[in-house]
Design an enzyme around this catalytic site. Structure first.
Site, PDB file in Angstrom:
ATOM      1  N   ASP A 119       0.831  -1.204   0.000  1.00 19.13           N
ATOM      2  CA  ASP A 119       0.000   0.000   0.000  1.00 19.13           C
ATOM      3  C   ASP A 119       0.862   1.249   0.000  1.00 19.13           C
ATOM      4  O   ASP A 119       1.956   1.268   0.566  1.00 19.13           O
ATOM      5  CB  ASP A 119      -0.916   0.015   1.225  1.00 19.13           C
ATOM      6  CG  ASP A 119      -0.142   0.177   2.529  1.00 19.13           C
ATOM      7  OD1 ASP A 119      -0.078   1.297   3.058  1.00 19.13           O
ATOM      8  OD2 ASP A 119       0.421  -0.829   3.009  1.00 19.13           O
ATOM      9  N   SER A 120       0.365   2.285  -0.679  1.00 21.81           N
ATOM     10  CA  SER A 120       1.007   3.594  -0.719  1.00 21.81           C
ATOM     11  C   SER A 120       2.431   3.461  -1.275  1.00 21.81           C
ATOM     12  O   SER A 120       2.612   3.010  -2.398  1.00 21.81           O
ATOM     13  CB  SER A 120       0.972   4.234   0.664  1.00 21.81           C
ATOM     14  OG  SER A 120       1.300   5.599   0.601  1.00 21.81           O
ATOM     15  N   ALA A 121       3.451   3.814  -0.498  1.00 21.77           N
ATOM     16  CA  ALA A 121       4.818   3.586  -0.957  1.00 21.77           C
ATOM     17  C   ALA A 121       5.031   2.117  -1.285  1.00 21.77           C
ATOM     18  O   ALA A 121       5.695   1.767  -2.272  1.00 21.77           O
ATOM     19  CB  ALA A 121       5.803   4.043   0.110  1.00 21.77           C
TER      20      ALA A 121
ATOM     21  N   HIS B   9      -7.184   7.358   1.291  1.00 21.67           N
ATOM     22  CA  HIS B   9      -5.921   6.633   1.157  1.00 21.67           C
ATOM     23  C   HIS B   9      -5.902   5.364   2.008  1.00 21.67           C
ATOM     24  O   HIS B   9      -6.114   5.414   3.219  1.00 21.67           O
ATOM     25  CB  HIS B   9      -4.776   7.569   1.558  1.00 21.67           C
ATOM     26  CG  HIS B   9      -3.422   7.093   1.163  1.00 21.67           C
ATOM     27  ND1 HIS B   9      -3.073   6.821  -0.139  1.00 21.67           N
ATOM     28  CD2 HIS B   9      -2.301   6.842   1.903  1.00 21.67           C
ATOM     29  CE1 HIS B   9      -1.800   6.441  -0.191  1.00 21.67           C
ATOM     30  NE2 HIS B   9      -1.317   6.438   1.038  1.00 21.67           N
TER      31      HIS B   9
END
Length: 311
Positions: free
Chosen positions: A152-154, A277
């Site tokens: 997730d995300s990075a 997010h």
């Protein structure tokens, strides 16, 4: 519409992230290790693990990792989960809730590398650690046909970048990957960075810009290893991208999906209206999180079955 209990959990997450912003903007003398530990404890309490799953500390290629084991593991299924946190403030403990649900639903053992982070260890340290962790899994006897990525995300961007690095090294790739809210473009040049800034309480462009500078430590944000929207992604395994419609990262996730698709990578893109997010952390609280996780598991199930059959 987000239910009240999910709104309260979201507010708690924003409060937990407060000291991170203070440190990044030079308003705190606290050590990064203490800030990360406090943040991990808060998220672990907010998004607890489910029953029937065990957690152990292990090591993969010199990288500390959390091993998540459900009661039932089918056919040696294994996942390498790459956590988020802007390459700066993440950690494995915050993901006991999400990975326990993932492990239980996929019937897979999950390894979550506690990769090195900036500012102590800037770009490309997290990528190197992810590649090392994957190599250690193969060396231990894990069949790449029974292995998948998620993050997730990075960590969502790392799913793509790690596959690229393995491809370039001639290493067998995993069966598939799921990129959740991927931070795929550190220039933040997509339209959503302008028109959606302020809709998502977790990620503003200002916050992401300073995270990017901290991580890159002078490297250009257009470097293909930092921003996979600019990378050659030919030859990668099937990838599912899930992104919230309220995210400033929306346009760049769509750009990433286009880059993959144009490179003939089998690509699925899900855009979730009104989601923020990494809403997947809210599984058990938010119906959209439960459904998104089910979709991810179904995608990986299909890919593992295809890999096992040699398709």
């Amino acid at each position: 519409m987000i239910p009240e209990n999910a709104k309260k959990a979201l507010d708690a997450w924003v409060r937990a992230a407060g000291p991170i912003g203070e440190k990044l903007f030079g308003n705190s003398d606290a050590h990064w290790s203490d800030i990360r530990a406090s943040y991990m404890d808060a998220l672990d309490g907010q998004f607890p693990a489910v029953d029937g799953v065990t957690f152990e500390q292990t090591e993969l290629g010199g990288v500390s990792a959390m091993m998540v084991t459900p009661r039932e593991v089918v056919d040696g299924r294994t996942m390498l989960y790459l956590h988020g946190g802007g390459y700066v403030h993440g950690g494995v403990k915050a993901y006991r809730g999400l990975t326990s649900r993932y492990a239980q639903a996929l019937k897979a053992k999950i390894y979550v590398p506690d990769y090195r982070q900036a500012p102590e260890f800037p770009f490309p340290a997290p990528i190197e650690d992810a590649v090392s962790a994957y190599g250690a899994l193969l060396e231990s006897g894990v069949d790449p046909r029974s292995l998948v990525f998620s993050g997730d995300s990075a960590g969502g961007a790392l799913v793509v970048t790690t596959m690229r690095k393995l491809r370039d090294a001639g290493t067998a790739l995993p069966a598939a990957g799921v990129a959740i809210s991927p931070w795929a473009n550190l220039t933040h040049s997509g339209l959503s960075a302008t028109v959606r800034d302020g809709l998502d309480p977790l990620c503003s462009v200002q916050f992401l810009d300073i995270l990017a500078r901290t991580y890159l430590a002078g490297e250009l944000p257009t470097h293909p290893d930092a921003s996979p929207v600019f990378a050659d992604v030919h030859g990668l395994s099937p990838i599912l991208i899930q992104i919230g419609e309220n995210e400033v990262m929306l346009s760049d996730a769509i750009h990433l999906a286009a880059n993959l698709g144009e490179a003939r990578v089998r690509t699925s893109l899900e855009v979730w209206p009104e989601m923020f997010h990494v809403w997947h952390l809210f599984a058990g609280i938010l119906p959209q999180a439960d459904q998104a996780l089910r979709n991810a598991v179904r995608f990986l199930d299909d890919a593992l079955a295809a890999a096992a059959s040699g398709a």
